[in-house]
Design an enzyme around this catalytic site. Sequence first.
Site, PDB file in Angstrom:
ATOM      1  N   GLU A  56     -19.184   0.334  21.852  1.00  0.00           N
ATOM      2  CA  GLU A  56     -20.142   0.604  20.771  1.00  0.00           C
ATOM      3  C   GLU A  56     -20.603   2.054  20.700  1.00  0.00           C
ATOM      4  OE1 GLU A  56     -22.817  -2.618  21.623  1.00  0.00           O
ATOM      5  OE2 GLU A  56     -21.938  -3.877  20.059  1.00  0.00           O
ATOM      6  N   TYR A  73       0.803  -1.225   0.000  1.00  0.00           N
ATOM      7  CA  TYR A  73       0.000   0.000   0.000  1.00  0.00           C
ATOM      8  C   TYR A  73       0.838   1.278   0.000  1.00  0.00           C
ATOM      9  CZ  TYR A  73      -3.712  -3.276   1.204  1.00  0.00           C
ATOM     10  OH  TYR A  73      -4.592  -4.317   1.197  1.00  0.00           O
TER      11      TYR A  73
END
Length: 421
Positions: free
Chosen positions: A400, A324
């Site tokens: 979360e 990458y």
Amino acid sequence: MNTDTAERASELADRIDSAAEGVEAQVIAWRRDLHANPELGNREKRTAKIVAEHLKSLGLDEVRTGVAHTGVIGVLKGKLPGKVVALRADMDALPVSEEVDVPFASKVRTIWNGEEVGVMHACGHDCHTAILMGVASVLAGLRKQLRGTVKFIFQPAEEMPPKGEDGGAKMMIQEGALQNPAPQAIFGLHVTSRQSVGTIGYRPGPTMASSDRFGITVHGRQTHGAAPWLGVDPIVTAAQVVLGLQTVVSRGIDIAREPAVVTIGMIKGGVRENIIPDSVEMRGTIRTFDEGMRDDVHERVTTLAEAVARGSRASCTVCIEKNYPVTVNDPALTAEMLPTLQRVAGADKVQFVPKVTGSEDFSYFQQLVPGLFFFVGATRPDLDPSKAPANHSPRFHVDEGALLLGVRALSHLTCDWLAAH
Ligand SMILES: [Zn+2]
Ligand SMILES: [Zn+2]
């Protein structure tokens, strides 16, 4: 901005926030389901199906599936004219056996590169996918007030495809992800253990490293370990190569400009104590933050290893596989969107973060479109982020609360950018 447009903008911002709160429970449910059913790169069939069905249920103008194997692209056209923004989420999991004690922990096992492995969303791509599905719900619901077009890119294989396969961002681009319509800006995020939940991390310019693998084989000549002068010892030569490589960065690279890393992570040679083997094999990784320096490091690693080997009357082959590129946040776009991030998270919650020596194939999109890739804190508030299990750990755990912040951040970035252009 006149008072009228300012009022309309803040009204839209309020609507985004209430719509985001409205989908939060659903986003959490999606994320838990994806977490319990993780799929490795180029194998995200179930995930892609869930994504595509959701996008179709929202009545998007276009939903393309099977892009770069399992990728999904959705196009949402607002009722007002404007430019095109792309949002990207990655969908793949990692060959890691989960050790987190949650009811939706992954028990999945599969075969990867010929080995049986556990599968886990140990990098948080389950969160990225669920967040972007939530953003699609939010923006589809605001279509009447939405200016321009939003392109949702759900990408496979960010963690590299299996051996011998193509995949990921590069392949999505080859298959037209940035055409029809072509975006003028792209945003992406990553949940991170390095920051507490509720915070956002950003950085203009080079943000994540380029990542390249390399292999060096030192060729000597086998002989008896008691009579080394009769052969050429590749073990001593390999040791000298490893030490020589330590000078590539420390003596050759302008570290005041950008840092770099050269690591040998594997060395293999010989079968028993009294045989000098024919060859030694090494593998390593190179990280840089500048494409010019990347080429320079490659050249130095190659010539140094060859010269050291020659000095020992051995020879060596160096093979560098470019992976990458550097993840570079467009400085103007980053500066322009910083106030949006500060408004969404709270000014004191937006942190200017250090460079990350990990890599991201979001960089391929940024090579063609000005992009901003930012970090969303995922570590529980009672834990120290510097000690929390990092992304890729079998104990990586996401608070979360990060999900709603992610949905709000991407939704606001999209609307603000489209309104300003
Ligand atoms: Zn990862
Ligand atoms: Zn990742």
